[in-house]
Design a protein around this motif. Structure first.
Motif, mmCIF file in Angstrom:
data_model
loop_
_atom_site.group_PDB
_atom_site.id
_atom_site.type_symbol
_atom_site.label_atom_id
_atom_site.label_comp_id
_atom_site.label_asym_id
_atom_site.label_seq_id
_atom_site.Cartn_x
_atom_site.Cartn_y
_atom_site.Cartn_z
ATOM 1 N N ARG A 137 16.069 -62.070 -20.695
ATOM 2 C CA ARG A 137 15.047 -61.830 -21.728
ATOM 3 C C ARG A 137 15.412 -60.606 -22.575
ATOM 4 N NH1 ARG A 137 9.113 -62.647 -18.848
ATOM 5 N NH2 ARG A 137 9.452 -64.748 -18.005
ATOM 6 N N ILE A 138 15.903 -59.559 -21.928
ATOM 7 C CA ILE A 138 16.292 -58.357 -22.676
ATOM 8 C C ILE A 138 17.436 -58.680 -23.628
ATOM 9 C CG2 ILE A 138 17.366 -56.080 -22.450
ATOM 10 C CD1 ILE A 138 15.781 -55.773 -19.816
ATOM 11 N N GLU A 139 18.414 -59.423 -23.158
ATOM 12 C CA GLU A 139 19.543 -59.800 -24.014
ATOM 13 C C GLU A 139 19.070 -60.600 -25.221
ATOM 14 O OE1 GLU A 139 23.347 -60.140 -21.013
ATOM 15 O OE2 GLU A 139 21.930 -61.816 -21.072
ATOM 16 N N ASP A 140 18.155 -61.506 -24.986
ATOM 17 C CA ASP A 140 17.702 -62.402 -26.046
ATOM 18 C C ASP A 140 16.787 -61.689 -27.041
ATOM 19 O OD1 ASP A 140 17.215 -64.985 -27.329
ATOM 20 O OD2 ASP A 140 15.207 -64.843 -26.451
ATOM 21 N N ARG A 141 15.924 -60.807 -26.538
ATOM 22 C CA ARG A 141 14.842 -60.291 -27.385
ATOM 23 C C ARG A 141 15.016 -58.840 -27.819
ATOM 24 N NH1 ARG A 141 9.952 -63.185 -23.927
ATOM 25 N NH2 ARG A 141 11.125 -65.103 -23.555
ATOM 26 N N LEU A 142 15.820 -58.094 -27.108
ATOM 27 C CA LEU A 142 16.017 -56.695 -27.479
ATOM 28 C C LEU A 142 17.453 -56.405 -27.890
ATOM 29 C CD1 LEU A 142 13.898 -54.740 -24.823
ATOM 30 C CD2 LEU A 142 13.179 -55.680 -27.015
ATOM 31 N N ARG A 143 18.407 -56.775 -27.057
ATOM 32 C CA ARG A 143 19.785 -56.406 -27.352
ATOM 33 C C ARG A 143 20.341 -57.172 -28.543
ATOM 34 N NH1 ARG A 143 24.862 -57.775 -23.523
ATOM 35 N NH2 ARG A 143 24.472 -59.785 -24.526
ATOM 36 N N ILE A 203 15.434 -59.067 -35.261
ATOM 37 C CA ILE A 203 14.094 -58.705 -35.701
ATOM 38 C C ILE A 203 13.946 -57.185 -35.584
ATOM 39 C CG2 ILE A 203 11.623 -58.989 -35.258
ATOM 40 C CD1 ILE A 203 12.285 -61.737 -34.081
ATOM 41 N N ASP A 204 13.579 -56.543 -36.695
ATOM 42 C CA ASP A 204 13.560 -55.075 -36.734
ATOM 43 C C ASP A 204 12.709 -54.486 -35.617
ATOM 44 O OD1 ASP A 204 15.172 -55.229 -38.909
ATOM 45 O OD2 ASP A 204 13.686 -54.574 -40.371
ATOM 46 N N LEU A 205 11.516 -55.037 -35.421
ATOM 47 C CA LEU A 205 10.620 -54.477 -34.412
ATOM 48 C C LEU A 205 11.248 -54.561 -33.028
ATOM 49 C CD1 LEU A 205 7.890 -53.275 -33.648
ATOM 50 C CD2 LEU A 205 6.988 -55.601 -33.485
ATOM 51 N N PHE A 206 11.897 -55.680 -32.728
ATOM 52 C CA PHE A 206 12.521 -55.840 -31.418
ATOM 53 C C PHE A 206 13.691 -54.877 -31.252
ATOM 54 C CE2 PHE A 206 11.170 -60.570 -30.738
ATOM 55 C CZ PHE A 206 9.845 -60.183 -30.871
ATOM 56 N N GLN A 207 14.464 -54.670 -32.337
ATOM 57 C CA GLN A 207 15.580 -53.716 -32.262
ATOM 58 C C GLN A 207 15.075 -52.307 -31.994
ATOM 59 O OE1 GLN A 207 17.309 -54.752 -36.117
ATOM 60 N NE2 GLN A 207 19.154 -55.456 -35.094
ATOM 61 N N ASP A 208 13.960 -51.957 -32.624
ATOM 62 C CA ASP A 208 13.392 -50.639 -32.389
ATOM 63 C C ASP A 208 12.971 -50.478 -30.932
ATOM 64 O OD1 ASP A 208 13.767 -50.052 -35.045
ATOM 65 O OD2 ASP A 208 11.734 -50.625 -35.634
ATOM 66 N N MET A 209 12.380 -51.522 -30.368
ATOM 67 C CA MET A 209 11.986 -51.473 -28.962
ATOM 68 C C MET A 209 13.201 -51.364 -28.055
ATOM 69 S SD MET A 209 9.023 -54.364 -28.885
ATOM 70 C CE MET A 209 7.489 -54.166 -29.800
ATOM 71 N N GLY A 210 14.312 -51.958 -28.486
ATOM 72 C CA GLY A 210 15.528 -51.901 -27.690
ATOM 73 C C GLY A 210 16.033 -50.491 -27.472
ATOM 74 N N ARG A 211 15.607 -49.561 -28.315
ATOM 75 C CA ARG A 211 16.051 -48.180 -28.159
ATOM 76 C C ARG A 211 15.373 -47.491 -26.992
ATOM 77 N NH1 ARG A 211 16.416 -48.348 -34.393
ATOM 78 N NH2 ARG A 211 18.595 -48.912 -34.555
ATOM 79 N N LEU A 212 14.417 -48.162 -26.373
ATOM 80 C CA LEU A 212 13.825 -47.659 -25.142
ATOM 81 C C LEU A 212 14.890 -47.523 -24.045
ATOM 82 C CD1 LEU A 212 11.225 -46.921 -23.579
ATOM 83 C CD2 LEU A 212 10.902 -49.355 -23.141
ATOM 84 N N ARG A 213 15.943 -48.312 -24.152
ATOM 85 C CA ARG A 213 17.023 -48.238 -23.173
ATOM 86 C C ARG A 213 17.610 -46.825 -23.091
ATOM 87 N NH1 ARG A 213 21.421 -47.377 -25.904
ATOM 88 N NH2 ARG A 213 22.912 -47.633 -24.219
ATOM 89 N N ASP A 235 21.115 -51.907 -37.118
ATOM 90 C CA ASP A 235 22.227 -52.355 -36.284
ATOM 91 C C ASP A 235 22.990 -51.211 -35.631
ATOM 92 O OD1 ASP A 235 21.781 -55.057 -36.864
ATOM 93 O OD2 ASP A 235 22.975 -54.951 -38.701
ATOM 94 N N VAL A 236 22.687 -49.984 -36.005
ATOM 95 C CA VAL A 236 23.453 -48.842 -35.522
ATOM 96 C C VAL A 236 22.498 -47.721 -35.140
ATOM 97 C CG1 VAL A 236 23.761 -48.004 -37.881
ATOM 98 C CG2 VAL A 236 25.364 -47.274 -36.121
ATOM 99 N N THR A 237 22.869 -46.953 -34.135
ATOM 100 C CA THR A 237 22.064 -45.805 -33.716
ATOM 101 C C THR A 237 22.329 -44.644 -34.665
ATOM 102 O OG1 THR A 237 22.119 -46.494 -31.403
ATOM 103 C CG2 THR A 237 21.594 -44.190 -31.855
#
Length: 666
Positions: free
Chosen positions: A78-84, A88-98, A596-598
């Motif tokens: 699920r993380i690979e599919d929806r965050l990594r 989708i901008d919102l999902f990418q932003d959430m991915g930075r929780l990692r 796409d980039v930190t």
């Protein structure tokens, strides 16, 4: 202290931690990582804690029902599919929780000091040694404390010792505020310096990164822009960002230190209506240099990543067809870490960004602030917010500051009079907010950033020593359009910027001693504004993004020219780059938008731009707020365009330019 997260959120954090370490050996438990996250945000508190709670709830929703109950492999999918891998901008932003989870694993600290952490299991896992336990032989600088430079605690006020009136109130104790306060106090004025953050002298600083980050940074170093695409690092303590920076000191357009084709910053300022006397500004640079002992650092302090970047650049440039590369400047940084060649020079422990525990950094808390207090009677009020400037009408109809309303540490409000004037130097964001609350029009517009993003490189086995045993930042290359800067971080900070997910991230951190690192510094000129008290910032897709791609591709090639096996640019998906790839093509495909980039910045500037015409700027060329008689702004918020280099020295020079050439209130 109340628990920052509820039971459900703690359960979700544990499930997320277990997924992010799937396939990796953990030296501490997932429960301990969650405890570290809770401790961090419990100390940060405030609006950032509330944002974190909302982010956790939203991320849990996005990752689907019963996330904490399904198997770890399902969570990973699920993380690979929806965050990594999401676009989708919102999902990418959430991915930075990692990054927070990884920081709270690698920032783990056992109760006590360095002695109690000699066996820290996370440090042992990645082969890291704390400064106290590093072997230093002949010719090396001992890691010992320098005494006698700190602010006398007797000069730190509390609410009970605060007077009702001062001649001048200076808001902010960082680079701009400290220089202004010292110069104004030297004129004989009774000066109060108001600082929102705590007083934390060098002897109180430790190498417990999570603790120091929570205490010394605004929002615990997780302050972001409104779209959460940029992390904006700012100090929030006595001394401001000069307490937690790398001490880099670059002048704008210094001959021999700047690419000859680089934009002439002061000429641009003049062309847009903000002329600065170049000779006087250079003299202000000189005055700051003398006070801080700014000098070229010693190569021994940056012995791994420093020469790696410069040697890699020379090898790369020798094969480049771009004539601009042949004119690039590659050199060691000048810093206020010393002075060099003396017994008090930098001991290159590598913990610059969490504060110098050894009193060796000649920041403003070791120079301008002690002098202002000891020699000229200034006093510092920490833990206090300047809420509003209060006005009266001067004889000529302009507004005249008569007082500042303060919010004291206990939340109570108090009005303190200013007989002569007010200096605002709280940084681009806070200064803009204060001026806006004080009914100054036009604040917070045309904010610039020096945008940073790292590229980490894996070196062959046995190349050099431990890459972490050095100063954090030591060398740079000015490529004309952008800068490359070497850097290396202690475990917590390195983990948060290390690209990658799951077992890949863990494997890269296990190679901690043999990765070299550097970052790009790309100017983004006047792209942002302060919106409802927060920085709103977006890169231009036609100008900024192509430059960012080119800069990161160039740095990757430089790493390979220096012998790297593979590179890890700070991309949201965590991809690796190898020497056989089409590197320019890779970055063109990988960076389609800024999500796409930190991205980060430690150098926000602008927002209260200098301009001769009050219709186009907030302050005049003397840094006085238009339409007022006695309010100055002396921080980087007055810069009318991007300065393209690290901002510390130029901010101090601007404060000196405004206050160090005579009485600014006459």
């Amino acid at each position: 202290m109340a628990a920052p997260f509820g039971h459900g959120q703690l359960k979700f954090l544990k499930a997320l931690t277990e997924a992010l370490f799937h396939g990796a050996e953990m030296a501490i438990s997932a429960d301990q990582v969650v405890a570290n996250v809770a401790e961090l945000f419990g100390k940060v508190g405030g609006t950032k804690l509330e944002e974190m709670r909302v982010s956790l709830a939203a991320t849990e929703f996005v990752l689907g029902p019963m996330f904490s109950e399904v198997g770890v492999a399902t969570r990973v999918a699920r993380i690979e599919d929806r965050l990594r891998d999401s676009q989708i901008d919102l999902f990418q932003d959430m991915g930075r929780l990692r990054g927070i989870i990884y920081a709270c694993y690698y920032g783990h600290w056992l109760p006590g000091g360095e002695d109690q952490n000699v066996g820290n299991p996370v440090h042992r896992q990645i082969g890291f040694a704390l400064p106290k336990f590093r072997a230093r032989g002949p010719g090396e600088m001992p890691i010992t404390r320098v005494e006698g430079r700190e602010i006398d605690p007797a000069h730190i006020l509390d609410a009970d010792s605060l007077d009702d009136r001062y001649d001048v109130i200076v808001v902010g104790s960082g680079a701009g505020g400290a220089v202004a306060a010292c110069n104004i106090a030297a004129q004989g004025y009774k000066v109060l310096i108001v600082e929102a953050g705590p007083f934390y002298p060098s002897p109180a600083i430790t190498h417990h990164e999570l603790d120091m980050i929570a205490r010394l940074y605004k929002h615990g170093a997780v302050q972001t822009t409104t779209n959460r695409d940029f992390v904006v690092f700012q100090g929030r303590c006595v001394g401001g960002s000069s307490t937690i920076n790398n001490g880099i000191c670059l002048r704008v357009n210094e001959e021999g230190r700047t690419h000859p084709d680089a934009l002439d910053v002061l000429a641009k300022w003049a062309s847009i209506g903000a002329p600065v006397d170049r000779a006087a500004f250079d003299a202000s640079y000189d005055a700051v240099q003398a006070k801080l002992g700014i000098a070229r650092i010693e190569p021994r302090s940056g012995r791994h990543n420093g020469p790696h970047l410069m040697n890699g650049w020379h090898a790369y440039a020798a094969t480049s067809a771009d004539p601009k590369d042949a004119r690039a400047v590659a050199d060691w940084f000048d810093k206020n870490f010393g002075p060099s060649g003396t017994p008090n020079a930098c001991a290159y422990c590598g913990y610059c960004n969490s504060g110098c525990a050894y009193g060796r950094r000649m920041g403003v808390a070791q120079t301008y602030l002690p002098e202002a207090c000891r020699d000229h009677g200034a006093r510092i009020l920490p833990g206090t917010k300047a809420d509003r400037i209060l006005w009266q009408t001067a004889y000529d109809g302009r507004r005249e500051a008569e007082a500042v309303r303060l919010v004291l540490p206990d939340g109570s409000r108090r009005i303190v009079g200013a007989r002569v004037g007010v200096v605002v130097a709280a940084g681009t964001i806070a200064s803009s907010k204060l001026l806006d609350r004080s009914d100054i029009d036009g604040t917070g517009y045309q904010v610039s950033l020096n945008v940073a993003s790292p590229v980490v490189a894996l070196m062959p086995e046995g190349v050099g020593g431990n890459a972490w045993d050095e100063d954090q930042m030591s060398s740079y290359v000015d490529c004309g359009d952008f800068l490359l800067e070497s850097h290396f971080q202690p475990p917590m900070s390195m983990a948060s910027l290390m690209p990658g997910w799951f077992a890949d991230h863990a494997a890269r951190m296990k190679n901690y001693g043999r990765v070299h690192s550097a970052g790009v510094l790309v100017p983004a000129d006047r792209r942002g504004q302060i919106d409802d008290g927060k920085l709103k910032f977006r890169l231009d897709t036609q100008d900024d993004l192509p430059l960012l791609r080119r800069a990161m591709a160039t740095l990757t090639k430089v790493h390979f020219a220096a012998g790297a096996i593979e590179c890890y640019p700070a991309l949201a998906k965590g991809q690796k780059v190898t020497p056989d790839m089409d590197i320019d093509g890779f970055f063109a495909a990988a960076i389609r938008e800024q999500d796409d980039v930190t991205l980060s910045s430690s150098h926000p500037h602008g927002g209260n731009a200098m301009h001769e015409n009050p219709q186009h700027g907030v302050v005049d060329p003397a840094c006085r707020v238009h339409g007022t008689t006695n309010v100055l702004v002396t921080d980087a918020s007055v810069f009318p365009s991007c300065i393209r280099v690290n901002a510390q020295w130029t901010t101090m020079a601007m404060a000196h330019y405004a206050t160090g050439r005579g009485d600014p209130f006459r």
